[in-house]
Design a protein around this motif. Structure first.
Motif, mmCIF file in Angstrom:
data_model
loop_
_atom_site.group_PDB
_atom_site.id
_atom_site.type_symbol
_atom_site.label_atom_id
_atom_site.label_comp_id
_atom_site.label_asym_id
_atom_site.label_seq_id
_atom_site.Cartn_x
_atom_site.Cartn_y
_atom_site.Cartn_z
ATOM 1 N N LYS A 1 -0.597 -5.230 3.798
ATOM 2 C CA LYS A 1 0.433 -5.953 4.545
ATOM 3 C C LYS A 1 1.769 -5.793 3.820
ATOM 4 O O LYS A 1 1.807 -5.465 2.633
ATOM 5 C CB LYS A 1 0.062 -7.419 4.723
ATOM 6 C CG LYS A 1 -0.101 -8.199 3.447
ATOM 7 C CD LYS A 1 -0.615 -9.604 3.745
ATOM 8 C CE LYS A 1 -0.761 -10.454 2.513
ATOM 9 N NZ LYS A 1 -1.441 -9.902 1.389
ATOM 10 N N LYS B 1 5.972 -1.638 5.793
ATOM 11 C CA LYS B 1 5.511 -1.871 7.160
ATOM 12 C C LYS B 1 4.199 -1.124 7.358
ATOM 13 O O LYS B 1 4.041 0.005 6.905
ATOM 14 C CB LYS B 1 6.560 -1.361 8.148
ATOM 15 C CG LYS B 1 6.205 -1.488 9.597
ATOM 16 C CD LYS B 1 7.313 -0.900 10.462
ATOM 17 C CE LYS B 1 6.860 -0.759 11.899
ATOM 18 N NZ LYS B 1 7.833 -0.005 12.690
ATOM 19 N N VAL B 2 3.274 -1.763 8.055
ATOM 20 C CA VAL B 2 1.998 -1.129 8.381
ATOM 21 C C VAL B 2 1.953 -0.899 9.882
ATOM 22 O O VAL B 2 2.072 -1.839 10.674
ATOM 23 C CB VAL B 2 0.801 -2.009 7.942
ATOM 24 C CG1 VAL B 2 -0.517 -1.335 8.295
ATOM 25 C CG2 VAL B 2 0.876 -2.305 6.452
ATOM 26 N N ILE C 1 4.481 -1.844 -0.030
ATOM 27 C CA ILE C 1 4.311 -1.689 1.410
ATOM 28 C C ILE C 1 5.485 -2.356 2.125
ATOM 29 O O ILE C 1 5.795 -3.519 1.874
ATOM 30 C CB ILE C 1 2.985 -2.322 1.888
ATOM 31 C CG1 ILE C 1 1.793 -1.770 1.099
ATOM 32 C CG2 ILE C 1 2.807 -2.146 3.395
ATOM 33 C CD1 ILE C 1 1.620 -0.277 1.149
ATOM 34 N N ALA D 1 -6.812 0.522 3.764
ATOM 35 C CA ALA D 1 -5.579 0.511 4.559
ATOM 36 C C ALA D 1 -5.540 -0.642 5.552
ATOM 37 O O ALA D 1 -4.474 -1.199 5.819
ATOM 38 C CB ALA D 1 -5.410 1.840 5.289
ATOM 39 N N ARG E 1 7.092 7.493 5.012
ATOM 40 C CA ARG E 1 5.993 7.155 5.917
ATOM 41 C C ARG E 1 4.792 7.997 5.495
ATOM 42 O O ARG E 1 4.875 9.211 5.391
ATOM 43 C CB ARG E 1 6.384 7.451 7.363
ATOM 44 C CG ARG E 1 5.299 7.084 8.355
ATOM 45 C CD ARG E 1 5.855 6.941 9.741
ATOM 46 N NE ARG E 1 6.626 5.695 9.769
ATOM 47 C CZ ARG E 1 7.516 5.395 10.705
ATOM 48 N NH1 ARG E 1 7.751 6.221 11.691
ATOM 49 N NH2 ARG E 1 8.169 4.255 10.650
ATOM 50 N N VAL F 1 1.829 4.113 7.200
ATOM 51 C CA VAL F 1 2.336 3.003 6.406
ATOM 52 C C VAL F 1 3.686 3.419 5.836
ATOM 53 O O VAL F 1 3.812 4.497 5.240
ATOM 54 C CB VAL F 1 1.356 2.659 5.259
ATOM 55 C CG1 VAL F 1 1.907 1.534 4.404
ATOM 56 C CG2 VAL F 1 -0.016 2.308 5.810
ATOM 57 N N LYS G 1 -2.154 6.570 7.091
ATOM 58 C CA LYS G 1 -3.062 5.541 6.581
ATOM 59 C C LYS G 1 -4.241 6.121 5.807
ATOM 60 O O LYS G 1 -4.754 5.485 4.900
ATOM 61 C CB LYS G 1 -3.594 4.685 7.735
ATOM 62 C CG LYS G 1 -2.740 3.510 8.085
ATOM 63 C CD LYS G 1 -3.471 2.642 9.095
ATOM 64 C CE LYS G 1 -2.738 1.343 9.305
ATOM 65 N NZ LYS G 1 -3.401 0.510 10.311
#
Length: 162
Positions: free
Chosen positions: A92, A113-114, A111, A88, A79, A119, A82
């Motif tokens: 997606k 998950k945003v 990526i 950012a 993790r 992120v 951002k």
């Protein structure tokens, strides 16, 4: 002249996955790739396959994950706030981007998950775990310049751009 350590090898390639899907193709960019052999600038399996080749040689080589981008590590996620991403707001799930590392290097991430402030990224190279096939056409083999040897990579026409 044959390709070996400290020679610059220039080549066109088409990269396909195990199902034969084209993943990358230097012909689309119109300019072949130039690499300084023996300095880890390309994946080991392709570098080994280029050794001993000469201008005009064409060949195919299949590279297993351990000689390419390694096996996938399903636990290689992180993790990241951002603020460490350019654009950012536009990221997606499924996108790939480059993260700048504190050590000064860069890493390609995917990526996952945003969220609102962070992120989740997959730290595996996007081609980790893949068996890759390269169709290669060697267009040139030459001695590296002193500057290329000092910088440990090939320079394009007109010198280096860094």
């Amino acid at each position: 002249m044959n390709a070996e350590k400290d020679k610059v090898v220039t080549f066109h390639y088409t990269l396909t996955d195990a199902e034969g899907e084209v993943l990358d193709n230097s012909h689309d960019r119109k300019t072949p790739l130039s690499v300084l052999l023996g300095h880890g600038n390309i994946i080991p399996g392709l570098e080994k396959a280029l050794e001993g080749r000469a201008a005009g040689d064409t060949f195919k080589v299949t590279v297993e994950p351990d000689e390419a981008y390694g096996s996938r590590n399903e636990d290689a996620t992180q993790r990241v706030p951002k603020k460490y991403f350019q654009n950012a707001a536009k990221l997606k799930a499924g996108d790939t981007t480059v993260l700048s590392l504190k050590s000064g290097g860069h890493q390609i991430v995917t990526i996952v998950k945003v969220g609102m402030t962070a992120v989740d990224v997959d730290l595996n190279h996007p081609l980790a775990g893949e068996t890759l096939t390269f169709a290669v056409e060697v267009t040139d083999v030459r001695d590296a310049s002193a500057e290329e040897l000092e910088h440990r990579h090939a320079h394009g026409a007109g010198g280096h751009q860094h």
